[in-house]
Design an enzyme around this catalytic site. Structure first.
Site, PDB file in Angstrom:
ATOM      1  N   ASP A  48      -4.464   3.532  -2.622  1.00  8.64           N
ATOM      2  CA  ASP A  48      -5.533   4.000  -1.746  1.00  8.64           C
ATOM      3  C   ASP A  48      -6.073   5.344  -2.223  1.00  8.64           C
ATOM      4  OD1 ASP A  48      -5.585   1.961   0.387  1.00  8.64           O
ATOM      5  OD2 ASP A  48      -3.525   2.625   0.732  1.00  8.64           O
TER       6      ASP A  48
ATOM      7  N   ASP B  15      -6.206  -6.057   4.829  1.00 11.59           N
ATOM      8  CA  ASP B  15      -5.586  -4.739   4.699  1.00 11.59           C
ATOM      9  C   ASP B  15      -5.685  -3.988   6.014  1.00 11.59           C
ATOM     10  OD1 ASP B  15      -4.651  -2.264   3.903  1.00 11.59           O
ATOM     11  OD2 ASP B  15      -6.384  -1.767   2.663  1.00 11.59           O
TER      12      ASP B  15
ATOM     13  N   GLY C  94      -0.738   3.228   9.227  1.00  9.58           N
ATOM     14  CA  GLY C  94      -0.031   3.095  10.484  1.00  9.58           C
ATOM     15  C   GLY C  94      -0.871   2.744  11.689  1.00  9.58           C
TER      16      GLY C  94
ATOM     17  N   MET D  36     -10.971  -5.392   6.018  1.00  6.60           N
ATOM     18  CA  MET D  36     -10.191  -4.352   6.678  1.00  6.60           C
ATOM     19  C   MET D  36      -9.900  -4.757   8.118  1.00  6.60           C
ATOM     20  SD  MET D  36      -9.670  -2.105   4.367  1.00  6.60           S
ATOM     21  CE  MET D  36      -8.888  -0.859   5.430  1.00  6.60           C
TER      22      MET D  36
ATOM     23  N   HIS E 216      -1.344  -1.654  -4.565  1.00  8.11           N
ATOM     24  CA  HIS E 216      -2.607  -1.315  -3.907  1.00  8.11           C
ATOM     25  C   HIS E 216      -2.612   0.202  -3.727  1.00  8.11           C
ATOM     26  CE1 HIS E 216      -5.946  -2.227  -1.027  1.00  8.11           C
ATOM     27  NE2 HIS E 216      -5.496  -1.145  -0.390  1.00  8.11           N
TER      28      HIS E 216
ATOM     29  N   MET F 192      -8.851   8.211  -1.344  1.00  8.45           N
ATOM     30  CA  MET F 192      -9.712   8.719  -0.269  1.00  8.45           C
ATOM     31  C   MET F 192     -10.263  10.081  -0.669  1.00  8.45           C
ATOM     32  SD  MET F 192      -7.284   7.813   2.985  1.00  8.45           S
ATOM     33  CE  MET F 192      -6.343   6.288   3.038  1.00  8.45           C
TER      34      MET F 192
ATOM     35  N   MET G  83     -11.804   4.232  -1.158  1.00  7.79           N
ATOM     36  CA  MET G  83     -12.420   4.631   0.113  1.00  7.79           C
ATOM     37  C   MET G  83     -13.141   5.954  -0.122  1.00  7.79           C
ATOM     38  SD  MET G  83      -9.395   3.425   2.718  1.00  7.79           S
ATOM     39  CE  MET G  83      -8.052   3.547   1.534  1.00  7.79           C
TER      40      MET G  83
ATOM     41  N   SER H 220       0.870  -1.169   0.000  1.00  7.29           N
ATOM     42  CA  SER H 220       0.000   0.000   0.000  1.00  7.29           C
ATOM     43  C   SER H 220       0.910   1.223   0.000  1.00  7.29           C
ATOM     44  CB  SER H 220      -0.891  -0.006   1.241  1.00  7.29           C
ATOM     45  OG  SER H 220      -1.554   1.243   1.373  1.00  7.29           O
TER      46      SER H 220
ATOM     47  N   HIS I 178      -8.098   0.912  -4.309  1.00 12.52           N
ATOM     48  CA  HIS I 178      -8.898   0.753  -3.092  1.00 12.52           C
ATOM     49  C   HIS I 178      -9.659   2.050  -2.891  1.00 12.52           C
ATOM     50  CE1 HIS I 178      -9.023  -0.097   1.525  1.00 12.52           C
ATOM     51  NE2 HIS I 178     -10.228  -0.101   0.968  1.00 12.52           N
TER      52      HIS I 178
END
Length: 231
Positions: A41, A178, A152, A144, A39, A43, A75, A14, A73
């Site tokens: 991300d 993930d 983190g 998830m 992957h 958002m 989100m 990621s 991914h």
């Protein structure tokens, strides 16, 4: 990258915690270290409070990483809105969240019509059984093990039974995990039958990513072998 039908480990960094000012080079380094795919991300500041990047960044990365499989991914709220843009940018798989849409089946259909593989993610509070009506339409399910939106975070062990539930019912399903996944938590993921492994800061910031990938892959493949033999 062909998805693995639940039979072997596929490992993806990621890149949320990578050096975003040098993203293409960071991605290339991680692929050379043995990653199977990337992957990415996305958002939107609505579905999750954080904000990352959209399809223009993906479009810039695509020619610099030819042949690399991009899993988006998403989100984001209303994931249907971004399907066409991501497909045009060169995305290979579009993983949306069950919680983000009122019409999961319609979203899956639009993803496939756009020429991408379809994945569905579920958040830690969501019951795993919500994915069951859509299993035959999906290429993967992403569990998830943190609350989405930030890198983190601490690994949430209480989410692992969802993976085991799916693996017991669907031997050949690609099941992703993930959130907080790395060398310290990989055995727990192997023990419940996960095979698509998304690892963020533990991999991206590791002093020897190649060694980290090799060790995690071996643990997952050993777990999958036991899982298929014992059940």
């Amino acid at each position: 990258m062909a998805l693995s039908s639940g039979s072997c480990c596929k490992l993806a960094p990621s890149i949320l915690n990578a050096d975003l000012s040098n993203l293409a080079a960071e991605c290339q380094k991680l692929m050379e270290a043995g990653s199977d795919y990337l992957h990415l991300d996305v958002m939107d500041g609505h579905f999750v409070p954080n904000l990352t990047f959209g399809h223009p960044v993906v479009k810039c990365l695509r020619p610099k990483l030819p042949g690399v499989f991009f899993e988006m991914h998403m989100m984001v709220a209303d994931p249907e809105k971004w399907i066409e843009g991501m497909a045009d940018a060169g995305a290979d798989m579009y993983t949306f969240h069950f919680e983000a849409t009122k019409d999961p089946a319609g979203c899956i259909r639009k993803i496939r019509e756009a020429g991408m593989k379809a994945g569905m993610g579920i958040n830690p509070p969501t019951d795993v059984e919500v994915v069951l009506p859509f299993i035959d339409l999906l290429d993967c399910v992403l569990i998830m093990t943190v609350n989405p939106g930030f890198g983190g975070q601490k690994f949430m062990q209480e989410c692992l039974p969802k993976i085991e539930f799916l693996r017991q019912k669907y031997k050949h399903l690609d099941i992703g995990v993930d959130g907080g996944v790395g060398p310290k938590t990989i055995q727990e993921c192997a023990d419940v039958g996960a095979n698509l492994i998304v690892s963020g800061s533990a991999l991206v910031q590791h002093e020897n990513p190649k060694l980290c990938i090799t060790q995690m892959r071996n643990i997952i493949n050993a777990g999958l072998e036991r899982f298929h033999q014992d059940r």
